[in-house]
Design a protein around this motif. Sequence first.
Motif, PDB file in Angstrom:
ATOM      1  N   SER A  13     -13.950   1.219  12.672  1.00 14.23           N
ATOM      2  CA  SER A  13     -14.442   1.509  14.010  1.00 14.23           C
ATOM      3  C   SER A  13     -13.896   0.528  15.013  1.00 14.23           C
ATOM      4  N   ARG A  14     -13.470   1.064  16.114  1.00 14.65           N
ATOM      5  CA  ARG A  14     -12.810   0.228  17.100  1.00 14.65           C
ATOM      6  C   ARG A  14     -13.770  -0.634  17.899  1.00 14.65           C
ATOM      7  N   PRO A  15     -14.872  -0.074  18.416  1.00 18.37           N
ATOM      8  CA  PRO A  15     -15.758  -0.913  19.214  1.00 18.37           C
ATOM      9  C   PRO A  15     -16.229  -2.129  18.420  1.00 18.37           C
ATOM     10  N   LYS A  86       4.622   8.659 -10.744  1.00 20.27           N
ATOM     11  CA  LYS A  86       4.461   9.671  -9.688  1.00 20.27           C
ATOM     12  C   LYS A  86       4.155  11.001 -10.320  1.00 20.27           C
ATOM     13  N   VAL A  87       3.343  11.777  -9.633  1.00 21.19           N
ATOM     14  CA  VAL A  87       3.095  13.132 -10.093  1.00 21.19           C
ATOM     15  C   VAL A  87       4.354  13.944  -9.791  1.00 21.19           C
ATOM     16  N   ALA A  88       4.943  14.549 -10.832  1.00 20.08           N
ATOM     17  CA  ALA A  88       6.142  15.369 -10.628  1.00 20.08           C
ATOM     18  C   ALA A  88       5.752  16.830 -10.446  1.00 20.08           C
ATOM     19  N   GLU A 116      -2.512  12.075  -2.780  1.00 21.90           N
ATOM     20  CA  GLU A 116      -1.204  11.430  -2.612  1.00 21.90           C
ATOM     21  C   GLU A 116      -0.658  11.628  -1.216  1.00 21.90           C
ATOM     22  N   GLY A 117      -1.527  11.686  -0.222  1.00 23.20           N
ATOM     23  CA  GLY A 117      -1.076  11.728   1.167  1.00 23.20           C
ATOM     24  C   GLY A 117      -0.606  13.117   1.575  1.00 23.20           C
ATOM     25  N   ARG A 118       0.049  13.124   2.739  1.00 25.29           N
ATOM     26  CA  ARG A 118       0.368  14.424   3.365  1.00 25.29           C
ATOM     27  C   ARG A 118       1.324  15.275   2.544  1.00 25.29           C
ATOM     28  N   THR A 138       4.930   8.470  18.599  1.00 27.78           N
ATOM     29  CA  THR A 138       5.108   7.591  17.442  1.00 27.78           C
ATOM     30  C   THR A 138       4.046   6.488  17.522  1.00 27.78           C
ATOM     31  N   GLY A 139       3.445   6.163  16.394  1.00 29.41           N
ATOM     32  CA  GLY A 139       2.508   5.037  16.351  1.00 29.41           C
ATOM     33  C   GLY A 139       3.272   3.780  15.954  1.00 29.41           C
ATOM     34  N   VAL A 140       3.226   2.772  16.811  1.00 28.71           N
ATOM     35  CA  VAL A 140       3.902   1.499  16.519  1.00 28.71           C
ATOM     36  C   VAL A 140       2.797   0.522  16.119  1.00 28.71           C
ATOM     37  N   VAL A 141       2.916  -0.033  14.930  1.00 34.04           N
ATOM     38  CA  VAL A 141       1.845  -0.905  14.429  1.00 34.04           C
ATOM     39  C   VAL A 141       2.415  -2.303  14.189  1.00 34.04           C
ATOM     40  N   ALA A 142       1.744  -3.300  14.726  1.00 35.68           N
ATOM     41  CA  ALA A 142       2.202  -4.693  14.538  1.00 35.68           C
ATOM     42  C   ALA A 142       0.986  -5.607  14.553  1.00 35.68           C
ATOM     43  N   LEU A 238      -8.112  15.176  -1.410  1.00 32.32           N
ATOM     44  CA  LEU A 238      -8.851  14.038  -0.874  1.00 32.32           C
ATOM     45  C   LEU A 238      -7.963  13.262   0.101  1.00 32.32           C
ATOM     46  N   GLY A 239      -8.555  12.657   1.105  1.00 27.20           N
ATOM     47  CA  GLY A 239      -7.802  11.798   2.025  1.00 27.20           C
ATOM     48  C   GLY A 239      -6.783  12.600   2.808  1.00 27.20           C
ATOM     49  N   ASP A 240      -5.655  11.952   3.134  1.00 30.49           N
ATOM     50  CA  ASP A 240      -4.652  12.618   3.965  1.00 30.49           C
ATOM     51  C   ASP A 240      -4.046  13.840   3.279  1.00 30.49           C
ATOM     52  N   GLY A 250      -9.145   6.103  15.108  1.00 31.37           N
ATOM     53  CA  GLY A 250      -9.219   5.245  13.925  1.00 31.37           C
ATOM     54  C   GLY A 250     -10.132   5.803  12.850  1.00 31.37           C
ATOM     55  N   GLN A 251     -10.083   7.116  12.622  1.00 29.05           N
ATOM     56  CA  GLN A 251     -11.029   7.739  11.693  1.00 29.05           C
ATOM     57  C   GLN A 251     -10.384   8.259  10.411  1.00 29.05           C
ATOM     58  N   GLY A 252      -9.042   8.168  10.285  1.00 27.58           N
ATOM     59  CA  GLY A 252      -8.369   8.783   9.129  1.00 27.58           C
ATOM     60  C   GLY A 252      -8.874   8.256   7.799  1.00 27.58           C
ATOM     61  N   LEU A 253      -8.865   6.955   7.636  1.00 29.05           N
ATOM     62  CA  LEU A 253      -9.307   6.387   6.356  1.00 29.05           C
ATOM     63  C   LEU A 253     -10.814   6.563   6.179  1.00 29.05           C
ATOM     64  N   ASN A 254     -11.562   6.419   7.275  1.00 25.90           N
ATOM     65  CA  ASN A 254     -13.019   6.639   7.188  1.00 25.90           C
ATOM     66  C   ASN A 254     -13.322   8.020   6.614  1.00 25.90           C
ATOM     67  N   LEU A 255     -12.595   9.028   7.106  1.00 22.85           N
ATOM     68  CA  LEU A 255     -12.807  10.397   6.603  1.00 22.85           C
ATOM     69  C   LEU A 255     -12.489  10.469   5.110  1.00 22.85           C
TER      70      LEU A 255
HETATM   71  C1  FAD Z   1      -0.435   4.366  13.188  1.00 20.98           C
HETATM   72  C2  FAD Z   1      -1.648   4.659  12.346  1.00 20.98           C
HETATM   73  C3  FAD Z   1      -2.837   3.934  12.535  1.00 20.98           C
HETATM   74  C4  FAD Z   1      -3.984   4.234  11.806  1.00 20.98           C
HETATM   75  N1  FAD Z   1      -5.134   3.544  12.047  1.00 20.98           N
HETATM   76  C5  FAD Z   1      -6.254   3.859  11.357  1.00 20.98           C
HETATM   77  C6  FAD Z   1      -7.473   3.162  11.585  1.00 20.98           C
HETATM   78  O1  FAD Z   1      -7.563   2.280  12.418  1.00 20.98           O
HETATM   79  N2  FAD Z   1      -8.568   3.523  10.852  1.00 20.98           N
HETATM   80  C7  FAD Z   1      -8.532   4.521   9.908  1.00 20.98           C
HETATM   81  O2  FAD Z   1      -9.566   4.824   9.291  1.00 20.98           O
HETATM   82  N3  FAD Z   1      -7.385   5.187   9.657  1.00 20.98           N
HETATM   83  C8  FAD Z   1      -6.245   4.884  10.358  1.00 20.98           C
HETATM   84  N4  FAD Z   1      -5.087   5.546  10.101  1.00 20.98           N
HETATM   85  C9  FAD Z   1      -5.086   6.620   9.078  1.00 20.98           C
HETATM   86  C10 FAD Z   1      -4.954   6.056   7.659  1.00 20.98           C
HETATM   87  O3  FAD Z   1      -3.827   5.224   7.583  1.00 20.98           O
HETATM   88  C11 FAD Z   1      -4.812   7.222   6.683  1.00 20.98           C
HETATM   89  O4  FAD Z   1      -5.839   8.156   6.918  1.00 20.98           O
HETATM   90  C12 FAD Z   1      -4.928   6.704   5.248  1.00 20.98           C
HETATM   91  O5  FAD Z   1      -3.875   5.823   4.959  1.00 20.98           O
HETATM   92  C13 FAD Z   1      -4.869   7.881   4.258  1.00 20.98           C
HETATM   93  O6  FAD Z   1      -4.993   7.363   2.961  1.00 20.98           O
HETATM   94  P1  FAD Z   1      -4.564   8.222   1.718  1.00 20.98           P
HETATM   95  O7  FAD Z   1      -4.726   7.298   0.549  1.00 20.98           O
HETATM   96  O8  FAD Z   1      -5.275   9.521   1.712  1.00 20.98           O
HETATM   97  O9  FAD Z   1      -3.025   8.576   1.934  1.00 20.98           O
HETATM   98  P2  FAD Z   1      -1.771   7.599   2.034  1.00 20.98           P
HETATM   99  O10 FAD Z   1      -2.130   6.344   2.762  1.00 20.98           O
HETATM  100  O11 FAD Z   1      -0.661   8.448   2.559  1.00 20.98           O
HETATM  101  O12 FAD Z   1      -1.499   7.190   0.516  1.00 20.98           O
HETATM  102  C14 FAD Z   1      -0.986   8.122  -0.404  1.00 20.98           C
HETATM  103  C15 FAD Z   1      -0.529   7.367  -1.644  1.00 20.98           C
HETATM  104  O13 FAD Z   1      -0.065   8.316  -2.619  1.00 20.98           O
HETATM  105  C16 FAD Z   1       1.173   7.874  -3.128  1.00 20.98           C
HETATM  106  N5  FAD Z   1       1.949   9.076  -3.540  1.00 20.98           N
HETATM  107  C17 FAD Z   1       2.703   9.904  -2.785  1.00 20.98           C
HETATM  108  N6  FAD Z   1       3.246  10.874  -3.508  1.00 20.98           N
HETATM  109  C18 FAD Z   1       2.846  10.663  -4.791  1.00 20.98           C
HETATM  110  C19 FAD Z   1       3.063  11.341  -6.018  1.00 20.98           C
HETATM  111  N7  FAD Z   1       3.838  12.430  -6.101  1.00 20.98           N
HETATM  112  N8  FAD Z   1       2.472  10.863  -7.141  1.00 20.98           N
HETATM  113  C20 FAD Z   1       1.661   9.760  -7.094  1.00 20.98           C
HETATM  114  N9  FAD Z   1       1.411   9.078  -5.946  1.00 20.98           N
HETATM  115  C21 FAD Z   1       2.005   9.530  -4.814  1.00 20.98           C
HETATM  116  C22 FAD Z   1       1.838   7.118  -1.980  1.00 20.98           C
HETATM  117  O14 FAD Z   1       2.801   6.221  -2.511  1.00 20.98           O
HETATM  118  C23 FAD Z   1       0.627   6.412  -1.388  1.00 20.98           C
HETATM  119  O15 FAD Z   1       0.367   5.218  -2.058  1.00 20.98           O
HETATM  120  C24 FAD Z   1      -3.935   5.260  10.825  1.00 20.98           C
HETATM  121  C25 FAD Z   1      -2.743   5.962  10.597  1.00 20.98           C
HETATM  122  C26 FAD Z   1      -1.615   5.673  11.359  1.00 20.98           C
HETATM  123  C27 FAD Z   1      -0.333   6.463  11.107  1.00 20.98           C
END
Ligand code: FAD
Length: 356
Positions: A13-15, A86-88, A116-118, A138-142, A238-240, A250-255
């Motif tokens: 949470s940002r605040p 890695k999952v193939a 495993e993300g998007r 583009t999100g620039v993070v530093a 699950l997740g992304d 800032g809700q992506g990871l929270n979700l």
């Molecule tokens: C600029 C930016 C700022 C953000 N700020 C915030 C914030 O402040 N607060 C917040 O809550 N969220 C924030 N987010 C969102 C947050 O980063 C994501 O929602 C979170 O990282 C998603 O987690 P995840 O584990 O679902 O997916 P990911 O982080 O994408 O992780 C997926 C994992 O799966 C692995 N993988 C990929 N393919 C395979 C495969 N075939 N087999 C096995 N493993 C695999 C990858 O290597 C990775 O480790 C931000 C996102 C961005 C882009």
Amino acid sequence: MEDAGDRRGAQSSRPADRANPGHRRQDAGAASRGGPGPFFLRFDSAEIADSSDGEPLGYLLENRHVRAALAAAIGEAGIPVLAPAKVAKAEFTSREAVVTLDDGRVLIAPVAVGAEGRGSVIRAAAKIGALGWDYPQTGVVATVRMERPHEGVAHEYFLPGGPFAILPLTDNRASLVWTESRQRGAALKAARPEVFQAHLDRRFGDFLGQVRVEGPVFTYPLSLQLAERFVAPRAALLGDAAHGIHPIAGQGLNLGLKGAAALAEVLTDAARLGEDIGSEVVLERYAAWRRLDTVSISLAADAFVRLFSNDNPALRLARGLGMAAVNRIGPARRFFMQEAGGAMGDLPRLLRGEAL
Ligand SMILES: Cc1cc2nc3c(=O)[nH]c(=O)nc-3n(C[C@H](O)[C@H](O)[C@H](O)COP(=O)(O)OP(=O)(O)OC[C@H]3O[C@@H](n4cnc5c(N)ncnc54)[C@H](O)[C@@H]3O)c2cc1C
């Protein structure tokens, strides 16, 4: 993870805290040029009941600490970890999920969870489509270190190129989530350190004294990606892998954490009752639980991006009036604060601090 006093990092949470409320401001060319703009939102943790005991509104956690804590907990629990791997591919029969790793190992289970993300392989193998669109941003993070104390205050400025968030960390550092057009984002990523610093100084302003970049600069193309369904026979997302949203709130990871806690609860309860944990009837409980909250937050973030990331005079007026209204209406402000902390709705037991 660090202790409570120190748990301020780049997530969640940002605040910020009660003595030092967070701000959301709009339309300054540099984040801090001049005083507060005509319209700004001020969030103070003392206004919400959970914070009456002095707890801050939320914590900002650096992801590296979250990952280290999770790895330690997995080790302590004796959960086998197959890494690196890695999952193939994955296949789903009526009775089981069959997952093949890229080193040839085959895993068989009643259900496979795609986290495993998007680019989720499990999602594609389960034939679940995804909806969404790219943002021209583009999100620039530093990470930066400031000369003057940030005092635990988070700031988010709405500039025409997109939001510019300053999220307080320990040791008087802050995580910047700086949104720019794709073209500017690419230029910033390629810029020499002194050129990046000059742009940063212009955007950040000098309200926290001199600001210095520490460590690498990361850039992420921003998009929305929602899975059409969160479950399929023998598969759950699950997740992304299920929901990739804009970082404006800032809700992506929270979700994702809410989803993980909900899925764990559904599967644990089903196993205790002797149900088949990979059956559609069980997995659908997880999907039904998380669907509305996830879609609402994703679309709210999308609406915020459209409303705030432009310089249209009519929209500027509308959002200014909206912010002024939220500032004046206590319940609206408290709603936003609680939503930002991710603590709204029908929370799973793990997120209420209870055991499964
Ligand atoms: C600029 C930016 C700022 C953000 N700020 C915030 C914030 O402040 N607060 C917040 O809550 N969220 C924030 N987010 C969102 C947050 O980063 C994501 O929602 C979170 O990282 C998603 O987690 P995840 O584990 O679902 O997916 P990911 O982080 O994408 O992780 C997926 C994992 O799966 C692995 N993988 C990929 N393919 C395979 C495969 N075939 N087999 C096995 N493993 C695999 C990858 O290597 C990775 O480790 C931000 C996102 C961005 C882009």
